[in-house]
Design an enzyme around this catalytic site. Structure first.
Site, PDB file in Angstrom:
ATOM      1  N   CYS A 240       0.828  -1.205   0.000  1.00  0.00           N
ATOM      2  CA  CYS A 240       0.000   0.000   0.000  1.00  0.00           C
ATOM      3  C   CYS A 240       0.864   1.258   0.000  1.00  0.00           C
ATOM      4  CB  CYS A 240      -0.916   0.008   1.217  1.00  0.00           C
ATOM      5  SG  CYS A 240      -1.939  -1.479   1.388  1.00  0.00           S
TER       6      CYS A 240
ATOM      7  N   SER B 207       2.551   8.915  -9.032  1.00  0.00           N
ATOM      8  CA  SER B 207       3.956   8.864  -9.430  1.00  0.00           C
ATOM      9  C   SER B 207       4.852   9.572  -8.413  1.00  0.00           C
ATOM     10  CB  SER B 207       4.128   9.506 -10.809  1.00  0.00           C
ATOM     11  OG  SER B 207       3.459   8.735 -11.797  1.00  0.00           O
TER      12      SER B 207
ATOM     13  N   GLY C 161      11.734  -5.547  -7.666  1.00  0.00           N
ATOM     14  CA  GLY C 161      11.288  -6.893  -8.017  1.00  0.00           C
ATOM     15  C   GLY C 161       9.882  -6.893  -8.578  1.00  0.00           C
ATOM     16  N   GLY C 162       9.023  -6.030  -8.049  1.00  0.00           N
ATOM     17  CA  GLY C 162       7.664  -5.927  -8.565  1.00  0.00           C
ATOM     18  C   GLY C 162       7.633  -5.498 -10.015  1.00  0.00           C
TER      19      GLY C 162
ATOM     20  N   GLY D  30     -12.604  -9.352 -36.467  1.00  0.00           N
ATOM     21  CA  GLY D  30     -13.753  -9.127 -35.598  1.00  0.00           C
ATOM     22  C   GLY D  30     -13.863 -10.152 -34.488  1.00  0.00           C
TER      23      GLY D  30
ATOM     24  N   GLU E 156       3.116  -0.162 -10.756  1.00  0.00           N
ATOM     25  CA  GLU E 156       4.516  -0.351 -10.348  1.00  0.00           C
ATOM     26  C   GLU E 156       5.409   0.767 -10.891  1.00  0.00           C
ATOM     27  OE1 GLU E 156       4.700  -2.361  -8.147  1.00  0.00           O
ATOM     28  OE2 GLU E 156       3.992  -4.376  -8.544  1.00  0.00           O
TER      29      GLU E 156
END
Length: 380
Positions: free
Chosen positions: A125, A133, A241-242, A341, A364
């Site tokens: 979080c 950003s 790493g993320g 389509g 990320e």
């Protein structure tokens, strides 16, 4: 890797195990999960039993103690079935590693046993409604009151918000800017923790996203990860790493769409012959395959640098994330075009991957921010 281009036998075995798990437990169900907005918690627990919930958590903490390349192989393999599910597992791994890497012995003993097997799930979080950003501008506060912190604020776009059990929350304990940020471990059931309504998203429908709302939440000081003021450093250590993992998600999803396009163009006939027989089709497929392999090579190098703690690991993680996610979206878009389509219909998986992979260029760290990180390294 034995050299820059060859996976070791152990790495190939890990990759194959993840592919088998995906083929059995994820791919057959992914379309339904997306359609029904179903979060497959039972699959998370099955992944935990395979060791995929603590890929780079140390063995002494109950994890399987592998490197970031091995993690990328697992995440890429799972994304072949469902990018949203794979990304969710990536985020859980990032949070579990942060506790293992920066947590006290007490924190590890309290949280890791349930996290490594994914009986409990964890969220990361950082983002807030007013700070995306510019993460160092976060305003969620943690005021010291005796043996507790009292938390107030809101976290935005949290994967697992309202569903997960554990939340690693970046809070402001000191001065403005990065040096005043700390990280605390918060439990879902703590008084004052609530969640916003599930977000209605373009994609990632199998992965719940919601605000995490903190209203005078009392958290023991013992739940501090690292020291006061270490939060931004901890957050950035986790996100390297993320970024590689989310790039791996793009590679896995794009590879699935390339494979689907190859088969479709062989089967679909126009003007009396298979679409695959047209030179233009062959050129587009060749470009898609080449770009995917180039992105994969860069991503694997970046993963190795993170494991090795190389001085340029952050720059390479940014390069790999930017290139892999841009490439993944481009490959899926061209695959959809080849289906015509039919690619726009939910009867085929292409449109789901088109929706799911689009967000990878935002989360990320946006790809614009990735360019800033790379440029900063070049110009310092």
């Amino acid at each position: 890797m034995t050299d820059a281009f060859t996976l070791t036998p152990d790495q190939l075995a890990i990759q194959e195990a993840a592919r088998r798990f995906t083929a059995d437990a994820i791919t057959p169900h992914a379309a339904r999960w997306d359609e029904e907005h179903h979060f497959p918690r039972e699959v998370m627990q099955a992944a935990g039993e395979m060791g995929f919930g603590a890929i780079y958590v140390g063995e002494e903490s109950g994890g399987i103690g592998l490197g970031r390349l091995e993690a990328a192989l697992v995440i890429e393999a799972m994304a072949y079935g469902c990018a949203a599910t794979s990304a969710f597992i990536s985020i859980h791994n990032m949070a579990a590693w942060m506790i293992d890497r920066f947590g006290s012995a007490d924190l590890k003993s309290r949280y890791l046993p349930a996290l490594v097997g994914m009986e409990q799930l964890a969220s990361y979080c950082l983002t807030e409604p007013g700070s995306g950003s510019d993460a160092a501008a976060l305003s969620t506060t943690a005021r010291r009151d005796g043996d507790d912190y009292v938390l107030n604020g809101t976290k935005q776009f949290i994967s697992g918000g309202g569903v997960n059990d554990v939340y690693l929350i970046m809070v402001r304990t000191g001065e403005a800017g990065a040096r005043g940020i700390s990280c605390v471990v918060v439990e879902k059931g703590m008084k004052g923790v609530s969640f916003g309504a599930p977000e209605k998203k373009l994609g990632w429908n199998a992965s719940p996203t919601a605000q995490v709302i903190l209203d005078d939440v009392r958290v023991p000081v013992a739940n501090l990860l690292g020291a006061e003021g270490d939060g931004f450093k901890i957050a950035m250590a986790g996100i390297d790493g993320g970024r590689v993992n989310i790039g791996a998600c793009s590679l896995g999803g794009a590879q699935r769409c390339l494979d689907e396009a190859v088969q479709y163009t062989k089967d679909r006939k126009q003007f009396g012959k298979a679409i695959a027989d047209f030179q233009n089709t062959q050129f587009v497929l060749a470009d898609m395959a080449t770009e995917l392999e180039a992105a994969r090579a860069l991503l694997y190098i970046a993963a190795g640098k993170i494991t090795a703690g190389a001085s340029d690991k952050t720059a390479f993680a940014a390069m790999a994330k930017r290139f892999a996610t841009d490439t993944g979206s481009s490959v899926v878009d061209r695959a959809l075009q080849m289906f015509g389509g039919y690619g726009y219909l939910r009867d085929y998986p292409i449109e789901r991957f088109w929706r799911d992979l689009r967000v990878h260029r935002i989360l990320e760290g946006t790809n614009e921010v990735m360019r800033l990180i790379i440029a900063r390294e070049l110009l310092k």
